[in-house]
Write a protein that holds these residues in place. Sequence first.
Motif, PDB file in Angstrom:
ATOM      1  N   UNK A  73       0.806  -1.212   0.170  1.00  0.00           N
ATOM      2  CA  UNK A  73       0.038  -0.161   0.082  1.00  0.00           C
ATOM      3  C   UNK A  73       0.973   1.336   0.027  1.00  0.00           C
ATOM      4  N   UNK A  74       0.300   2.264  -0.491  1.00  0.00           N
ATOM      5  CA  UNK A  74       0.899   3.648  -0.619  1.00  0.00           C
ATOM      6  C   UNK A  74      -0.007   4.564   0.277  1.00  0.00           C
ATOM      7  N   UNK A  75       0.593   5.376   1.223  1.00  0.00           N
ATOM      8  CA  UNK A  75      -0.144   6.463   2.003  1.00  0.00           C
ATOM      9  C   UNK A  75       0.576   7.839   1.816  1.00  0.00           C
ATOM     10  N   UNK A  76      -0.165   8.642   1.096  1.00  0.00           N
ATOM     11  CA  UNK A  76      -0.069   9.938   0.595  1.00  0.00           C
ATOM     12  C   UNK A  76      -1.079  10.966   0.725  1.00  0.00           C
ATOM     13  N   UNK A  77      -0.777  12.201   0.451  1.00  0.00           N
ATOM     14  CA  UNK A  77      -1.657  13.234   0.590  1.00  0.00           C
ATOM     15  C   UNK A  77      -1.761  13.762  -0.795  1.00  0.00           C
ATOM     16  N   UNK A  78      -3.126  14.146  -1.279  1.00  0.00           N
ATOM     17  CA  UNK A  78      -3.417  14.574  -2.565  1.00  0.00           C
ATOM     18  C   UNK A  78      -3.952  15.891  -2.223  1.00  0.00           C
ATOM     19  N   UNK A  79      -3.476  16.967  -2.793  1.00  0.00           N
ATOM     20  CA  UNK A  79      -3.869  18.368  -2.821  1.00  0.00           C
ATOM     21  C   UNK A  79      -4.215  18.721  -3.972  1.00  0.00           C
ATOM     22  N   UNK A  80      -5.304  19.771  -4.259  1.00  0.00           N
ATOM     23  CA  UNK A  80      -5.852  20.059  -5.489  1.00  0.00           C
ATOM     24  C   UNK A  80      -4.907  21.516  -5.929  1.00  0.00           C
ATOM     25  N   UNK A  81      -4.328  21.596  -6.708  1.00  0.00           N
ATOM     26  CA  UNK A  81      -3.376  22.893  -6.747  1.00  0.00           C
ATOM     27  C   UNK A  81      -4.016  23.988  -8.025  1.00  0.00           C
ATOM     28  N   UNK A  82      -4.962  23.536  -8.743  1.00  0.00           N
ATOM     29  CA  UNK A  82      -5.563  24.360  -9.633  1.00  0.00           C
ATOM     30  C   UNK A  82      -7.043  24.191  -9.562  1.00  0.00           C
ATOM     31  N   UNK A  83      -7.929  25.054  -9.725  1.00  0.00           N
ATOM     32  CA  UNK A  83      -9.199  24.932  -9.900  1.00  0.00           C
ATOM     33  C   UNK A  83      -9.688  23.945 -10.579  1.00  0.00           C
ATOM     34  N   UNK A  84     -10.893  23.073 -10.062  1.00  0.00           N
ATOM     35  CA  UNK A  84     -11.662  21.983 -10.463  1.00  0.00           C
ATOM     36  C   UNK A  84     -12.674  22.741 -11.510  1.00  0.00           C
ATOM     37  N   UNK A  85     -12.313  22.353 -13.111  1.00  0.00           N
ATOM     38  CA  UNK A  85     -13.215  22.719 -13.937  1.00  0.00           C
ATOM     39  C   UNK A  85     -13.556  21.867 -14.813  1.00  0.00           C
ATOM     40  N   UNK A  86     -14.452  22.037 -15.869  1.00  0.00           N
ATOM     41  CA  UNK A  86     -14.883  20.969 -16.931  1.00  0.00           C
ATOM     42  C   UNK A  86     -13.726  20.917 -17.858  1.00  0.00           C
ATOM     43  N   UNK A  87     -12.692  21.675 -17.710  1.00  0.00           N
ATOM     44  CA  UNK A  87     -11.291  21.354 -18.631  1.00  0.00           C
ATOM     45  C   UNK A  87     -10.396  20.321 -17.877  1.00  0.00           C
ATOM     46  N   UNK A  88     -10.430  20.430 -16.461  1.00  0.00           N
ATOM     47  CA  UNK A  88      -9.854  19.348 -15.693  1.00  0.00           C
ATOM     48  C   UNK A  88      -9.143  20.216 -14.401  1.00  0.00           C
ATOM     49  N   UNK A  89      -8.156  19.589 -13.974  1.00  0.00           N
ATOM     50  CA  UNK A  89      -7.558  20.240 -12.813  1.00  0.00           C
ATOM     51  C   UNK A  89      -6.106  19.885 -12.380  1.00  0.00           C
ATOM     52  N   UNK A  90      -5.487  20.225 -11.693  1.00  0.00           N
ATOM     53  CA  UNK A  90      -4.284  19.614 -11.311  1.00  0.00           C
ATOM     54  C   UNK A  90      -3.847  19.338  -9.856  1.00  0.00           C
ATOM     55  N   UNK A  91      -3.083  18.420  -9.415  1.00  0.00           N
ATOM     56  CA  UNK A  91      -2.854  18.035  -7.854  1.00  0.00           C
ATOM     57  C   UNK A  91      -1.352  17.969  -7.665  1.00  0.00           C
ATOM     58  N   UNK A  92      -1.187  17.790  -6.329  1.00  0.00           N
ATOM     59  CA  UNK A  92       0.278  17.428  -6.003  1.00  0.00           C
ATOM     60  C   UNK A  92       0.046  16.461  -5.137  1.00  0.00           C
ATOM     61  N   UNK A  93       1.094  15.830  -4.977  1.00  0.00           N
ATOM     62  CA  UNK A  93       1.141  14.384  -4.061  1.00  0.00           C
ATOM     63  C   UNK A  93       2.461  14.672  -2.981  1.00  0.00           C
ATOM     64  N   UNK A  94       2.053  14.033  -1.862  1.00  0.00           N
ATOM     65  CA  UNK A  94       3.405  14.296  -1.017  1.00  0.00           C
ATOM     66  C   UNK A  94       3.008  12.881   0.052  1.00  0.00           C
ATOM     67  N   UNK A  95       4.045  12.315   0.330  1.00  0.00           N
ATOM     68  CA  UNK A  95       4.159  11.093   1.228  1.00  0.00           C
ATOM     69  C   UNK A  95       4.919   9.915   0.583  1.00  0.00           C
ATOM     70  N   UNK A  96       4.455   8.645   0.457  1.00  0.00           N
ATOM     71  CA  UNK A  96       5.188   7.591  -0.203  1.00  0.00           C
ATOM     72  C   UNK A  96       5.223   7.844  -1.567  1.00  0.00           C
ATOM     73  N   UNK A  97       4.401   8.985  -2.175  1.00  0.00           N
ATOM     74  CA  UNK A  97       4.606   9.210  -3.643  1.00  0.00           C
ATOM     75  C   UNK A  97       4.602  10.822  -3.598  1.00  0.00           C
ATOM     76  N   UNK A  98       5.586  11.527  -4.123  1.00  0.00           N
ATOM     77  CA  UNK A  98       5.794  12.818  -4.488  1.00  0.00           C
ATOM     78  C   UNK A  98       5.825  13.464  -5.755  1.00  0.00           C
TER      79      UNK A  98
END
Length: 190
Positions: A73-98
């Motif tokens: 298993x992987x333990x990580x944090x997901x944070x939205x870094x750009x607005x969620x729109x009908x065109x998409x969005x961006x995230x950052x990951x930190x923890x077991x995955x960065x």
Amino acid sequence: MGGTSKSTTDYEFQTVWRVAGTPHEVMDILGDAGTLARWWPSVYLRVVPLDPGTPDGTGKAFFLLTKGWMPYTLRWRFTVTEPITERGFAISASGDLNGVGRWIFEQDGPETVITYHWRVSASKPMLRRLSWLLKPAFSANHHWAMARGQESLALELRRRRPGTDLSKVPRPSPPTFASRYRWPRSTTHA
């Protein structure tokens, strides 16, 4: 799709899905990370909200416990870094995955083409130690997880359609080695 890298613990993937639905429907599902464990249970074992973010979704954060077909298993944090729109969005990951990920949604007739760019570095000790040897297996694990995501998203879109007979929509795939991942609901992510 592709898997190129800079070091043995760095991964870069591009996944393309095509599903029956609109970008707005896809945004409603993928942009609501709190529901991942319900509709994509083969990968998302636990999702814990950490920060509600702003009204456009920026800053939303969740603790995730995830897995693929391999028994780790992987333990990580997901944070939205750009607005969620009908065109998409961006995230950052930190923890077991960065790293960073970007979802892109494009309408194509009655379907939406979803492209996911994922640049991540493994920091989980087991992945770091064995990456030089098992990188192809770790990459295959990612591809397996994303294929389950496309299947599960298509099912969730069907489930959400008005008038759908829910008894005719199959349940999404469960996690592999499911018996290994049972815990009381009161456990924390710490």
